[in-house]
Design a protein around this motif. Structure first.
Motif, PDB file in Angstrom:
ATOM      1  N   GLU A   4       0.813  -1.219   0.000  1.00 44.35           N
ATOM      2  CA  GLU A   4       0.000   0.000   0.000  1.00 44.35           C
ATOM      3  C   GLU A   4       0.843   1.264   0.000  1.00 44.35           C
ATOM      4  N   GLN A   5       2.156   1.145   0.234  1.00 50.42           N
ATOM      5  CA  GLN A   5       3.065   2.298   0.195  1.00 50.42           C
ATOM      6  C   GLN A   5       3.644   2.533  -1.204  1.00 50.42           C
ATOM      7  N   VAL A   6       3.340   1.657  -2.141  1.00 51.24           N
ATOM      8  CA  VAL A   6       3.842   1.796  -3.514  1.00 51.24           C
ATOM      9  C   VAL A   6       3.154   2.994  -4.175  1.00 51.24           C
ATOM     10  N   LEU A   7       3.955   3.782  -4.913  1.00 51.65           N
ATOM     11  CA  LEU A   7       3.462   4.994  -5.561  1.00 51.65           C
ATOM     12  C   LEU A   7       3.726   4.958  -7.060  1.00 51.65           C
ATOM     13  N   PRO A   8       2.949   5.730  -7.839  1.00 48.96           N
ATOM     14  CA  PRO A   8       3.259   5.857  -9.262  1.00 48.96           C
ATOM     15  C   PRO A   8       4.711   6.312  -9.448  1.00 48.96           C
ATOM     16  N   GLY A   9       5.386   5.689 -10.405  1.00 48.85           N
ATOM     17  CA  GLY A   9       6.794   5.974 -10.653  1.00 48.85           C
ATOM     18  C   GLY A   9       7.725   4.961 -10.019  1.00 48.85           C
ATOM     19  N   ASP A  10       7.234   4.198  -9.032  1.00 52.80           N
ATOM     20  CA  ASP A  10       8.055   3.144  -8.432  1.00 52.80           C
ATOM     21  C   ASP A  10       8.294   2.041  -9.463  1.00 52.80           C
ATOM     22  N   VAL A  11       9.345   1.286  -9.272  1.00 52.61           N
ATOM     23  CA  VAL A  11       9.652   0.179 -10.160  1.00 52.61           C
ATOM     24  C   VAL A  11       9.267  -1.132  -9.478  1.00 52.61           C
ATOM     25  N   PHE A  12       9.034  -2.170 -10.293  1.00 52.99           N
ATOM     26  CA  PHE A  12       8.804  -3.504  -9.755  1.00 52.99           C
ATOM     27  C   PHE A  12       9.688  -4.476 -10.526  1.00 52.99           C
ATOM     28  N   ALA A  13       9.998  -5.593  -9.895  1.00 50.70           N
ATOM     29  CA  ALA A  13      10.819  -6.612 -10.554  1.00 50.70           C
ATOM     30  C   ALA A  13      10.612  -7.952  -9.871  1.00 50.70           C
ATOM     31  N   TRP A  14      10.752  -9.021 -10.669  1.00 52.87           N
ATOM     32  CA  TRP A  14      10.786 -10.378 -10.123  1.00 52.87           C
ATOM     33  C   TRP A  14      11.628 -11.243 -11.034  1.00 52.87           C
ATOM     34  N   ARG A  15      12.127 -12.323 -10.466  1.00 52.21           N
ATOM     35  CA  ARG A  15      12.835 -13.351 -11.235  1.00 52.21           C
ATOM     36  C   ARG A  15      11.852 -14.457 -11.567  1.00 52.21           C
ATOM     37  N   THR A  16      12.014 -15.033 -12.749  1.00 51.49           N
ATOM     38  CA  THR A  16      11.195 -16.185 -13.111  1.00 51.49           C
ATOM     39  C   THR A  16      11.570 -17.327 -12.169  1.00 51.49           C
ATOM     40  N   SER A  20      10.004 -22.949 -14.173  1.00 49.78           N
ATOM     41  CA  SER A  20       9.028 -22.301 -15.050  1.00 49.78           C
ATOM     42  C   SER A  20       9.366 -22.610 -16.506  1.00 49.78           C
ATOM     43  N   PRO A  21       8.343 -22.780 -17.352  1.00 44.62           N
ATOM     44  CA  PRO A  21       8.622 -23.022 -18.768  1.00 44.62           C
ATOM     45  C   PRO A  21       9.056 -21.757 -19.517  1.00 44.62           C
ATOM     46  N   SER A  22       8.967 -20.587 -18.869  1.00 53.73           N
ATOM     47  CA  SER A  22       9.330 -19.325 -19.520  1.00 53.73           C
ATOM     48  C   SER A  22      10.815 -19.290 -19.851  1.00 53.73           C
ATOM     49  N   ARG A  23      11.141 -18.709 -20.983  1.00 55.72           N
ATOM     50  CA  ARG A  23      12.543 -18.538 -21.367  1.00 55.72           C
ATOM     51  C   ARG A  23      13.095 -17.203 -20.870  1.00 55.72           C
ATOM     52  N   HIS A  24      12.255 -16.392 -20.222  1.00 57.01           N
ATOM     53  CA  HIS A  24      12.661 -15.093 -19.700  1.00 57.01           C
ATOM     54  C   HIS A  24      13.250 -15.244 -18.300  1.00 57.01           C
ATOM     55  N   THR A  25      14.161 -14.352 -17.934  1.00 56.73           N
ATOM     56  CA  THR A  25      14.786 -14.405 -16.614  1.00 56.73           C
ATOM     57  C   THR A  25      13.947 -13.741 -15.540  1.00 56.73           C
ATOM     58  N   GLY A  26      12.985 -12.931 -15.958  1.00 56.13           N
ATOM     59  CA  GLY A  26      12.144 -12.217 -15.014  1.00 56.13           C
ATOM     60  C   GLY A  26      11.398 -11.115 -15.723  1.00 56.13           C
ATOM     61  N   HIS A  27      10.952 -10.130 -14.949  1.00 54.90           N
ATOM     62  CA  HIS A  27      10.180  -9.040 -15.541  1.00 54.90           C
ATOM     63  C   HIS A  27      10.348  -7.787 -14.691  1.00 54.90           C
ATOM     64  N   THR A  28      10.313  -6.623 -15.346  1.00 49.06           N
ATOM     65  CA  THR A  28      10.394  -5.338 -14.663  1.00 49.06           C
ATOM     66  C   THR A  28       9.432  -4.353 -15.312  1.00 49.06           C
ATOM     67  N   LEU A 104       9.503  -7.496  -5.957  1.00 49.22           N
ATOM     68  CA  LEU A 104      10.062  -6.358  -5.226  1.00 49.22           C
ATOM     69  C   LEU A 104       9.620  -5.054  -5.867  1.00 49.22           C
ATOM     70  N   PHE A 105       9.363  -4.068  -5.027  1.00 46.96           N
ATOM     71  CA  PHE A 105       9.038  -2.720  -5.467  1.00 46.96           C
ATOM     72  C   PHE A 105      10.117  -1.799  -4.927  1.00 46.96           C
ATOM     73  N   GLY A 106      10.470  -0.793  -5.704  1.00 45.45           N
ATOM     74  CA  GLY A 106      11.491   0.137  -5.258  1.00 45.45           C
ATOM     75  C   GLY A 106      11.228   1.540  -5.766  1.00 45.45           C
ATOM     76  N   ARG A 107      11.866   2.477  -5.130  1.00 47.31           N
ATOM     77  CA  ARG A 107      11.720   3.885  -5.497  1.00 47.31           C
ATOM     78  C   ARG A 107      13.106   4.441  -5.802  1.00 47.31           C
ATOM     79  N   LEU A 108      13.204   5.174  -6.888  1.00 47.15           N
ATOM     80  CA  LEU A 108      14.464   5.800  -7.270  1.00 47.15           C
ATOM     81  C   LEU A 108      14.630   7.122  -6.540  1.00 47.15           C
ATOM     82  N   TRP A 109      15.825   7.354  -5.998  1.00 50.59           N
ATOM     83  CA  TRP A 109      16.130   8.590  -5.261  1.00 50.59           C
ATOM     84  C   TRP A 109      17.336   9.243  -5.892  1.00 50.59           C
TER      85      TRP A 109
END
Length: 110
Positions: A4-16, A20-28, A104-109
């Motif tokens: 609930e603390q995530v704001l517009p402009g924050d980034v998200f990322a995960w590893r596959t 998993s059958p996906s050929r991708h390493t993750g997503h951002t 994971l969610f993160g904010r750029l400073w």
């Protein structure tokens, strides 16, 4: 931090996750709108994001039948009750199954 603390402009990322059958390493991508609770699904939050993909999300801005690319759409993130995202649903509230992997969610400073 709690989702609930995530704001517009924050980034998200995960590893596959392993196996998993996906050929991708993750997503951002980037958060476009604040997370909102999903009624009827415990500890779940819908989040509009901006990303570059091939397959569409719920309420996707990319034109149907295209090869994908940059656009916006909605994910649903399931949380552990303490606000940490533990699963994602690629098709938002229309997701049939959720993928278990830490998100994971993160904010750029400056």
């Amino acid at each position: 931090a709690h989702i609930e603390q995530v704001l517009p402009g924050d980034v998200f990322a995960w590893r596959t996750p392993p196996g998993s059958p996906s050929r991708h390493t993750g997503h951002t991508g980037f958060v476009v709108e604040r997370p909102r609770r999903v009624e009827g699904l415990r500890d779940a939050y819908a989040v509009r994001v901006a990303d570059s993909i091939v397959g569409p999300h719920e309420d996707d801005s990319r034109a149907e039948g295209t090869a994908g690319g940059l656009g916006t759409g909605v994910f649903v993130f399931l949380t552990d009750g303490e606000g940490h995202a533990t699963h994602y649903g690629w098709h938002g509230t229309q997701t049939a199954g959720y993928v278990r992997t830490p998100v994971l969610f993160g904010r750029l400073w400056r």
